[in-house]
Design a protein around this motif. Structure first.
Motif, PDB file in Angstrom:
ATOM      1  N   MET A   1       0.846  -1.183   0.000  1.00 27.89           N
ATOM      2  CA  MET A   1       0.000   0.000   0.000  1.00 27.89           C
ATOM      3  C   MET A   1       0.888   1.243   0.000  1.00 27.89           C
ATOM      4  SD  MET A   1      -3.436  -0.865   0.421  1.00 27.89           S
ATOM      5  CE  MET A   1      -4.308   0.220   1.552  1.00 27.89           C
ATOM      6  N   SER A   2       1.388   1.585   1.171  1.00 30.29           N
ATOM      7  CA  SER A   2       2.170   2.808   1.236  1.00 30.29           C
ATOM      8  C   SER A   2       3.348   2.569   2.156  1.00 30.29           C
ATOM      9  CB  SER A   2       1.316   3.928   1.771  1.00 30.29           C
ATOM     10  OG  SER A   2       2.111   5.067   1.977  1.00 30.29           O
ATOM     11  N   ASP A   3       4.473   3.164   1.812  1.00 31.50           N
ATOM     12  CA  ASP A   3       5.642   2.895   2.651  1.00 31.50           C
ATOM     13  C   ASP A   3       5.906   4.016   3.654  1.00 31.50           C
ATOM     14  OD1 ASP A   3       7.715   3.373  -0.274  1.00 31.50           O
ATOM     15  OD2 ASP A   3       6.526   4.777   0.900  1.00 31.50           O
ATOM     16  N   ASP A   4       4.942   4.939   3.797  1.00 37.77           N
ATOM     17  CA  ASP A   4       5.181   6.020   4.758  1.00 37.77           C
ATOM     18  C   ASP A   4       4.831   5.631   6.189  1.00 37.77           C
ATOM     19  OD1 ASP A   4       2.207   8.046   4.055  1.00 37.77           O
ATOM     20  OD2 ASP A   4       2.501   5.898   4.303  1.00 37.77           O
ATOM     21  N   ILE A   5       4.167   4.507   6.359  1.00 40.59           N
ATOM     22  CA  ILE A   5       3.864   4.009   7.703  1.00 40.59           C
ATOM     23  C   ILE A   5       4.922   2.971   8.064  1.00 40.59           C
ATOM     24  CG2 ILE A   5       2.152   2.822   9.137  1.00 40.59           C
ATOM     25  CD1 ILE A   5      -0.024   3.812   7.267  1.00 40.59           C
ATOM     26  N   PRO A   6       5.512   3.055   9.262  1.00 42.29           N
ATOM     27  CA  PRO A   6       6.549   2.068   9.635  1.00 42.29           C
ATOM     28  C   PRO A   6       5.936   0.721  10.000  1.00 42.29           C
ATOM     29  CG  PRO A   6       6.206   3.627  11.437  1.00 42.29           C
ATOM     30  CD  PRO A   6       5.315   4.080  10.305  1.00 42.29           C
ATOM     31  N   PHE A   7       5.414   0.027   8.964  1.00 41.43           N
ATOM     32  CA  PHE A   7       4.777  -1.271   9.201  1.00 41.43           C
ATOM     33  C   PHE A   7       5.771  -2.279   9.764  1.00 41.43           C
ATOM     34  CE2 PHE A   7       1.784   0.093   5.692  1.00 41.43           C
ATOM     35  CZ  PHE A   7       0.689   0.223   6.527  1.00 41.43           C
ATOM     36  N   ASP A   8       5.247  -3.171  10.589  1.00 41.88           N
ATOM     37  CA  ASP A   8       6.045  -4.275  11.127  1.00 41.88           C
ATOM     38  C   ASP A   8       5.275  -5.555  10.819  1.00 41.88           C
ATOM     39  OD1 ASP A   8       7.414  -6.174  12.508  1.00 41.88           O
ATOM     40  OD2 ASP A   8       7.358  -5.132  14.446  1.00 41.88           O
ATOM     41  N   LYS A   9       5.807  -6.323   9.847  1.00 47.74           N
ATOM     42  CA  LYS A   9       5.100  -7.543   9.425  1.00 47.74           C
ATOM     43  C   LYS A   9       5.647  -8.791  10.103  1.00 47.74           C
ATOM     44  CE  LYS A   9       3.530  -5.459   5.225  1.00 47.74           C
ATOM     45  NZ  LYS A   9       2.973  -5.608   3.913  1.00 47.74           N
ATOM     46  N   SER A  10       6.547  -8.615  11.065  1.00 51.48           N
ATOM     47  CA  SER A  10       7.090  -9.793  11.742  1.00 51.48           C
ATOM     48  C   SER A  10       6.010 -10.360  12.668  1.00 51.48           C
ATOM     49  CB  SER A  10       8.340  -9.429  12.544  1.00 51.48           C
ATOM     50  OG  SER A  10       8.031  -8.453  13.508  1.00 51.48           O
ATOM     51  N   PHE A  11       5.709 -11.619  12.453  1.00 53.47           N
ATOM     52  CA  PHE A  11       4.701 -12.290  13.276  1.00 53.47           C
ATOM     53  C   PHE A  11       4.778 -13.772  12.940  1.00 53.47           C
ATOM     54  CE2 PHE A  11       0.212 -13.644  14.066  1.00 53.47           C
ATOM     55  CZ  PHE A  11       0.225 -13.430  15.423  1.00 53.47           C
ATOM     56  N   ASP A  12       5.407 -14.545  13.816  1.00 56.67           N
ATOM     57  CA  ASP A  12       5.718 -15.931  13.475  1.00 56.67           C
ATOM     58  C   ASP A  12       4.975 -16.959  14.318  1.00 56.67           C
ATOM     59  OD1 ASP A  12       7.485 -15.171  11.470  1.00 56.67           O
ATOM     60  OD2 ASP A  12       9.061 -14.801  12.951  1.00 56.67           O
ATOM     61  N   LEU A  13       3.890 -16.550  14.935  1.00 56.48           N
ATOM     62  CA  LEU A  13       3.161 -17.490  15.793  1.00 56.48           C
ATOM     63  C   LEU A  13       2.455 -18.541  14.932  1.00 56.48           C
ATOM     64  CD1 LEU A  13       2.231 -17.946  18.774  1.00 56.48           C
ATOM     65  CD2 LEU A  13       0.222 -16.542  18.219  1.00 56.48           C
ATOM     66  N   PRO A  14       2.753 -19.848  15.146  1.00 55.89           N
ATOM     67  CA  PRO A  14       2.020 -20.863  14.367  1.00 55.89           C
ATOM     68  C   PRO A  14       0.569 -20.959  14.854  1.00 55.89           C
ATOM     69  CG  PRO A  14       3.936 -21.815  15.509  1.00 55.89           C
ATOM     70  CD  PRO A  14       3.709 -20.447  16.075  1.00 55.89           C
ATOM     71  N   PRO A  15      -0.377 -21.262  13.942  1.00 59.52           N
ATOM     72  CA  PRO A  15      -1.777 -21.388  14.356  1.00 59.52           C
ATOM     73  C   PRO A  15      -1.928 -22.418  15.467  1.00 59.52           C
ATOM     74  CG  PRO A  15      -1.612 -21.441  11.963  1.00 59.52           C
ATOM     75  CD  PRO A  15      -0.211 -21.492  12.499  1.00 59.52           C
ATOM     76  N   GLY A  16      -2.791 -22.107  16.432  1.00 59.95           N
ATOM     77  CA  GLY A  16      -3.119 -23.079  17.488  1.00 59.95           C
ATOM     78  C   GLY A  16      -2.180 -23.084  18.676  1.00 59.95           C
ATOM     79  N   ARG A  17      -1.059 -22.394  18.586  1.00 59.88           N
ATOM     80  CA  ARG A  17      -0.121 -22.396  19.714  1.00 59.88           C
ATOM     81  C   ARG A  17      -0.418 -21.213  20.641  1.00 59.88           C
ATOM     82  NH1 ARG A  17       6.202 -22.160  18.670  1.00 59.88           N
ATOM     83  NH2 ARG A  17       5.742 -24.202  17.772  1.00 59.88           N
ATOM     84  N   ILE A  18      -0.405 -21.491  21.939  1.00 60.44           N
ATOM     85  CA  ILE A  18      -0.640 -20.429  22.931  1.00 60.44           C
ATOM     86  C   ILE A  18       0.685 -19.736  23.242  1.00 60.44           C
ATOM     87  CG2 ILE A  18      -1.165 -20.033  25.358  1.00 60.44           C
ATOM     88  CD1 ILE A  18      -3.603 -20.483  23.873  1.00 60.44           C
TER      89      ILE A  18
END
Ligand SMILES: [Zn+2]
Length: 305
Positions: free
Chosen positions: A1-18
């Protein structure tokens, strides 16, 4: 979309894990990835022993089973729902049936404004029309649990009944789809309202919470500054629309082509609705005009054009 927002896409939680992200705050990912849901919906469990569940998620058997498994041996005392989109609220009925816990939310699904003649909900698939909270929350209401208290923060815009939940005595806010680290949310009329959305962003900049846990993706750090970037991003998009219209009248597909360069084709419809949301706001403010109420098929021009 736009690179002016400092997005953070790091998110490595596997489904179903607490995963315990803070003392007394657990999260679990549903396996419903997509262009609007990122890796999937994130449900939260608040407290220990006597707990609340925030956003039980979609009707996904594996997720509901994992969520109930995560709270086995504990008592669920509250089910909180940020908003009535199908990736957030439908599992509430199942969790309620299994635990007896009452549900809390702003209210049933509704549009942000009266529908225009001939207009239906445009993203029909996204609204959960079944959900009715047992307890309706208003802005500022406090829900007390065992060792935690949540303040309801009305944040309409993505959805008219959207609530964020501030965890009292901490720097945490559960932001639902209003503010997310990986992307901006879709603001699509008639469910969504750009004017409400901007006001709800401004509202968060006046609050003290610095860390948000959203309905999709990982946490938002340094949240007030991040929200300021969100606001600037929307203002810039508004300026792009006005800039295009200053060159001459245009319809929404032409505006999307001019403004969203390199857009994921799966998001073309959502981008068109987002532009419509901006146009509704600009027409209401007297900056843009069109024939009749703003519509997806309308032709738009600057007010002095
Ligand atoms: Zn969502």
């Amino acid at each position: 979309m736009s690179d002016d927002i400092p997005f953070d896409k790091s998110f490595d939680l596997p489904p179903g894990r607490i995963e315990e992200v803070r003392p007394g705050v657990r999260r679990i990912l549903c396996n419903n990835p997509g262009p609007f849901t990122f890796k999937g919906t994130v449900s939260y469990i608040l407290g220990k022993g006597r707990v609340a569940i925030i956003d039980p998620g979609p009707l996904d058997e594996a997720h509901i089973a994992a969520l109930l498994d995560a709270v086995r041996g504990e008592t669920v005392t509250h089910i909180l729902v940020t908003h009535t989109h199908r990736d957030h609220s439908p599992a509430a009925a199942h969790v309620k049936a299994a635990t007896g816990a009452p549900t809390f939310g702003e209210g049933p699904h509704r549009a942000a404004r009266p529908l225009n003649i001939g207009e239906g909900p445009r993203l029909e698939s996204s609204g959960d029309r079944e959900f009715r909270p047992d307890n309706a929350l208003a802005d500022g209401d406090v829900v007390d649990g065992d060792g935690w208290a949540i303040e309801a923060v009305a944040t309409p815009g993505h959805c008219a009944n959207h609530m964020a939940f501030a965890l009292r005595g901490t720097d945490l806010l559960f932001s639902g789809d209003h503010v997310m680290a990986w992307s901006t949310p879709v603001v699509a009329p008639p469910d969504g309202s750009m004017n409400d959305y901007m006001a709800s962003l401004e509202k968060l900049t006046r609050r003290s919470e610095t860390t948000y846990f959203p309905g999709h993706g990982g946490m938002v750090k340094d949240a007030p500054s991040f929200v300021t970037h969100y606001i600037r991003h929307r203002r810039a998009r508004e300026q792009s629309i006005l800039h295009q219209l200053a060159k001459g009248e245009a319809d929404i597909p032409a505006l999307v082509r001019a403004i969203y360069v390199g857009l994921d084709p799966r998001l073309t419809k959502a981008a068109g609705l987002s532009v419509l949301a901006h146009l509704e706001d600009l027409v209401a403010r007297g900056l843009v005009r069109t024939e009749g109420p703003p519509s997806p098929d309308g032709v738009y021009r600057c007010f002095d054009g």
